[in-house]
Design a protein around this motif. Structure first.
Motif, mmCIF file in Angstrom:
data_model
loop_
_atom_site.group_PDB
_atom_site.id
_atom_site.type_symbol
_atom_site.label_atom_id
_atom_site.label_comp_id
_atom_site.label_asym_id
_atom_site.label_seq_id
_atom_site.Cartn_x
_atom_site.Cartn_y
_atom_site.Cartn_z
ATOM 1 N N GLU A 1 38.634 40.640 28.682
ATOM 2 C CA GLU A 1 38.967 39.495 29.530
ATOM 3 C C GLU A 1 38.035 38.319 29.271
ATOM 4 N N ARG B 1 44.246 43.329 34.985
ATOM 5 C CA ARG B 1 43.542 42.072 35.233
ATOM 6 C C ARG B 1 44.023 40.987 34.271
ATOM 7 N N ILE B 2 44.140 41.337 32.996
ATOM 8 C CA ILE B 2 44.559 40.355 32.000
ATOM 9 C C ILE B 2 46.015 39.954 32.221
ATOM 10 N N LYS C 1 46.000 37.514 35.152
ATOM 11 C CA LYS C 1 45.327 36.232 34.920
ATOM 12 C C LYS C 1 45.989 35.409 33.813
#
Length: 308
Positions: A207, A299-300, A303
């Motif tokens: 990330e 998470r990636i 985002k």
């Protein structure tokens, strides 16, 4: 400890506003500020009873973790004392650590590769004029510098952050050696005195690398970040990883569909590999293997959108 407190703040910020998380973080932060040295560094360890710094890592890049934690706490509370302490710590790391590559932390000497623990801490190896280094310290520092830039707008922090990121990326596999019997492209090593490939830490690094790539508009960083994310899943025992699956079955012929998802922490930990499974190891924990990879993916995805 700063890492745990930082994760609690991220949980508070991104998942649920449980006031107990913020209260704990502030209690910890107040204690942390009391032990910050005049130089700006935060000590690596404290004596359990006397609460004074121990012998080692009193001026190390472990300080960068505390910087990121304090900046997040400043962002959530608006209390300038946290930001001021964080920037003092960051300036110390930029001044004393970054120029000489002194990337020492706990794992560098007191984990799996203990070479130099009795005589090299804080000293360069004479043969190559380098410190024993751990790339976790590079990651923490690159992350902290990016947060310093984000909250101050000072380009010097971004410049040092990119420099540190580039040093981190020197530990990423950018080719497929013939003596590696699983896919290692995009994966990360650990130390400059240890043997791991495809270590689970790449799931944390991915990330940050993409963040730098998007901010600096550097396609190479973005590509490297996604390669690190994909490498986070390579050691998983499953049909989607045919090479890895074959290596697992050479070591553990009893493996079958009920074992799909089993993930080793890394590859080649003992410094040796061969075509019949040496290097596969047997260590796994959820948050340093398949769980860490799954979190990084989510998470990636959240985002940055669709995974490449």
């Amino acid at each position: 400890m700063s890492w745990t407190a930082l994760l609690m703040l991220r949980w508070y910020d991104e998942l649920e506003k449980d006031s107990r998380l913020l209260k704990y973080a502030e209690t910890y932060a107040q204690a942390l500020l009391k032990v910050q040295a005049e130089s700006g560094f935060f000590p690596g360890w404290l004596h359990l009873q006397a609460m004074r710094p121990l012998e080692h890592l009193n001026e190390s890049p472990e300080t960068s973790l505390s910087v990121t934690f304090l900046l997040k706490l400043y962002e959530l509370t608006g209390k300038k004392e946290y930001k001021q302490a964080a920037l003092r710590g960051m300036d110390a790391v930029v001044r004393e650590i970054v120029p000489v590559g002194k990337w020492e932390d706990f794992e560098t000497y007191w984990s799996c590769s203990r070479y130099g623990a009795n005589n090299l801490v804080g000293k360069k190896v004479e043969r190559n004029n380098m410190y024993k280094q751990n790339n976790f310290s590079m990651f923490w520092t690159a992350e902290a510098l990016l947060e310093c830039y984000r909250l101050t707008g000072k380009k010097a922090y971004l410049g040092y952050g990119q420099r540190t990121l580039d040093e981190l990326l020197m530990t990423q596999a950018s080719w497929q050696p013939p003596y590696m019997y699983v896919n290692i492209l995009g994966g990360f090593g650990v130390l400059n005195a240890d043997g791991e490939w495809n270590d689970s830490r790449e799931s944390l690094f991915a990330e940050l690398i993409i963040r730098y790539g998007k901010l600096l508009k550097k396609a190479e960083y973005i590509e490297r970040g996604y390669a690190a994310l994909k490498a986070s899943f390579v050691m998983m025992y499953c049909p989607e990883n045919p090479q890895t699956k074959q290596q697992w079955e050479k070591v553990y012929p009893f493996f079958g569909p009920e074992d799909y998802g089993f993930t080793m922490e890394n590859y080649g930990h003992g410094g040796r590999t061969n075509p019949v499974g040496e290097g596969m190891g047997e260590f796994t924990i959820y948050d340093w293997g398949n769980g860490a990879a799954a979190e990084a993916y989510n998470r990636i995805l959240d985002k940055f959108g669709e995974i490449r």
